[in-house]
Design a protein around this motif. Structure first.
Motif, PDB file in Angstrom:
ATOM      1  N   UNK A  84       0.815  -1.210   0.000  1.00 17.97           N
ATOM      2  CA  UNK A  84       0.000   0.000   0.000  1.00 17.97           C
ATOM      3  C   UNK A  84       0.849   1.261   0.000  1.00 17.97           C
ATOM      4  N   UNK A  85       1.932   1.255   0.757  1.00 19.62           N
ATOM      5  CA  UNK A  85       2.844   2.407   0.759  1.00 19.62           C
ATOM      6  C   UNK A  85       3.479   2.603  -0.609  1.00 19.62           C
ATOM      7  N   UNK A  86       3.887   1.524  -1.232  1.00 17.77           N
ATOM      8  CA  UNK A  86       4.491   1.631  -2.561  1.00 17.77           C
ATOM      9  C   UNK A  86       3.528   2.312  -3.530  1.00 17.77           C
ATOM     10  N   UNK A  87       2.294   1.868  -3.530  1.00 21.58           N
ATOM     11  CA  UNK A  87       1.310   2.431  -4.458  1.00 21.58           C
ATOM     12  C   UNK A  87       1.045   3.908  -4.166  1.00 21.58           C
ATOM     13  N   UNK A  88       0.914   4.253  -2.901  1.00 20.20           N
ATOM     14  CA  UNK A  88       0.657   5.650  -2.542  1.00 20.20           C
ATOM     15  C   UNK A  88       1.834   6.550  -2.907  1.00 20.20           C
ATOM     16  N   UNK A  89       3.030   6.095  -2.660  1.00 23.61           N
ATOM     17  CA  UNK A  89       4.208   6.904  -2.973  1.00 23.61           C
ATOM     18  C   UNK A  89       4.365   7.102  -4.478  1.00 23.61           C
ATOM     19  N   UNK A  90       4.073   6.065  -5.248  1.00 23.47           N
ATOM     20  CA  UNK A  90       4.150   6.195  -6.698  1.00 23.47           C
ATOM     21  C   UNK A  90       3.072   7.130  -7.245  1.00 23.47           C
ATOM     22  N   UNK A  91       1.999   7.308  -6.490  1.00 21.85           N
ATOM     23  CA  UNK A  91       0.931   8.217  -6.907  1.00 21.85           C
ATOM     24  C   UNK A  91       1.231   9.664  -6.554  1.00 21.85           C
ATOM     25  N   UNK A  92       2.300   9.903  -5.800  1.00 22.35           N
ATOM     26  CA  UNK A  92       2.665  11.262  -5.394  1.00 22.35           C
ATOM     27  C   UNK A  92       3.527  11.914  -6.475  1.00 22.35           C
ATOM     28  N   UNK A  93       3.216  13.147  -6.815  1.00 22.09           N
ATOM     29  CA  UNK A  93       3.913  13.834  -7.901  1.00 22.09           C
ATOM     30  C   UNK A  93       5.382  14.110  -7.602  1.00 22.09           C
ATOM     31  N   UNK A  94       5.725  14.251  -6.319  1.00 23.34           N
ATOM     32  CA  UNK A  94       7.093  14.651  -5.979  1.00 23.34           C
ATOM     33  C   UNK A  94       7.994  13.480  -5.606  1.00 23.34           C
ATOM     34  N   UNK A  95       7.593  12.266  -5.928  1.00 25.02           N
ATOM     35  CA  UNK A  95       8.441  11.097  -5.692  1.00 25.02           C
ATOM     36  C   UNK A  95       9.080  10.693  -7.009  1.00 25.02           C
ATOM     37  N   UNK A  96      10.404  10.709  -7.043  1.00 21.91           N
ATOM     38  CA  UNK A  96      11.083  10.359  -8.284  1.00 21.91           C
ATOM     39  C   UNK A  96      11.602   8.930  -8.317  1.00 21.91           C
ATOM     40  N   UNK A  97      11.640   8.264  -7.133  1.00 20.51           N
ATOM     41  CA  UNK A  97      12.147   6.894  -7.100  1.00 20.51           C
ATOM     42  C   UNK A  97      11.624   6.189  -5.862  1.00 20.51           C
ATOM     43  N   UNK A  98      11.160   4.954  -6.039  1.00 20.58           N
ATOM     44  CA  UNK A  98      10.738   4.125  -4.915  1.00 20.58           C
ATOM     45  C   UNK A  98      11.458   2.787  -5.013  1.00 20.58           C
ATOM     46  N   UNK A  99      12.200   2.463  -3.975  1.00 21.87           N
ATOM     47  CA  UNK A  99      12.811   1.147  -3.859  1.00 21.87           C
ATOM     48  C   UNK A  99      11.914   0.314  -2.948  1.00 21.87           C
ATOM     49  N   UNK A 100      11.592  -0.896  -3.364  1.00 27.80           N
ATOM     50  CA  UNK A 100      10.722  -1.765  -2.578  1.00 27.80           C
ATOM     51  C   UNK A 100      11.354  -3.139  -2.471  1.00 27.80           C
ATOM     52  N   UNK A 101      11.430  -3.643  -1.246  1.00 27.80           N
ATOM     53  CA  UNK A 101      11.989  -4.975  -1.056  1.00 27.80           C
ATOM     54  C   UNK A 101      10.874  -5.990  -0.808  1.00 27.80           C
ATOM     55  N   UNK A 102      11.164  -7.217  -1.140  1.00 33.50           N
ATOM     56  CA  UNK A 102      10.250  -8.331  -0.883  1.00 33.50           C
ATOM     57  C   UNK A 102      11.103  -9.541  -0.533  1.00 33.50           C
TER      58      UNK A 102
END
Length: 252
Positions: free
Chosen positions: A23-41
């Motif tokens: 859920x955090x990944x999706x919300x952060x990617x929906x934010x205009x001022x986020x240029x990169x999201x690293x996500x671990x699994x």
């Protein structure tokens, strides 16, 4: 959409393969001022939704938070691509796993299960905060948030049970409090907090939802929105504190 902090540019979500982390990944990617999201699994089979996200700003990396060498490798990879992280969100936690279930009495306690609770729920977080420090030693505001749990509050424990989960979350809270003190000296713009998400409709809570009133069972999207709102309102003086999903402070 909850507006995230204006300094937020790069984020790391640990445990982004499912549940609150996804859920955090999706919300952060929906934010205009986020240029990169690293996500671990941790496991491929539980990260299918994360890996299906088609966004060039998302980088997915396999990592087990209980293995410091894997954490170090992920941090090294990030360092080759960016000099700073502005959000570090750790959503990894274990309550039940295979035959492991929260203990209802002392008779059910064993050292292997207790060790597993502590390894995943608090030791892993500390290894993460140790390794990630160089990426938050910058001049912009940064938030390091770990999903804790209200049942980890010693002052709020009135029903007992769940020995390993409660104790590991209480230890996590102490680790966060202590780390925040050191970060004040080394990373003065970093705010480190423990967050209680409320009962959220995820695999972790699924076996225990029967007695939860519908209005108290949150969707993942609602939980993440609420927690982002709490993070957005944090001040430097809040570092090292324990907050509930509604922004209230929880007792240690």
């Amino acid at each position: 959409m909850i507006s995230v902090d204006r300094f937020l540019k790069t984020a790391l979500v640990v445990g982004g393969g499912q549940g609150i982390g996804l859920g955090f990944v999706r919300r952060l990617l929906a934010a205009d001022d986020v240029e990169r999201v690293y996500a671990t699994y941790r496991r491929l089979e539980s990260a299918t939704e994360l890996l299906a996200i088609a966004d060039s700003r998302l980088c997915c990396v396999q990592m087990d938070i209980t293995d410091e060498s894997q954490i170090a490798a992920v941090i090294h990879q990030i360092q080759t691509e960016t000099k700073a992280l502005h959000y570090v969100i750790n959503s990894v936690g274990v309550l039940h796993e295979g035959q492991m279930q929260p203990e209802k009495s002392l008779r059910q306690i064993n050292s292997e299960q207790l060790s597993r609770y502590f390894q995943v729920n608090c030791i892993g977080a500390m290894l993460l905060f140790k390794q990630v420090q160089p990426l938050i030693a910058h001049q912009d505001r940064s938030i390091l948030a770990t999903i804790s749990a209200k049942v980890g509050s010693i002052g709020d424990n009135h029903s007992g049970g769940w020995y390993g989960y409660r104790a590991s979350k209480a230890a996590l809270n102490m680790f966060i409090r202590t780390t925040a003190i050191e970060y004040k000296r080394r990373c003065p713009q970093a705010i480190l907090v423990a967050l209680h998400p409320g009962t959220t409709d995820t695999r972790l809570s699924l076996p225990f939802q029967r007695n939860v009133p519908p209005e108290q069972l949150f969707s993942v999207d609602r939980t993440v929105g609420q927690l982002l709102a709490v993070m957005a309102g944090l001040e430097s003086s809040d570092s090292g504190e324990f907050f509930s999903w509604d922004g209230s402070r929880l007792p240690w």
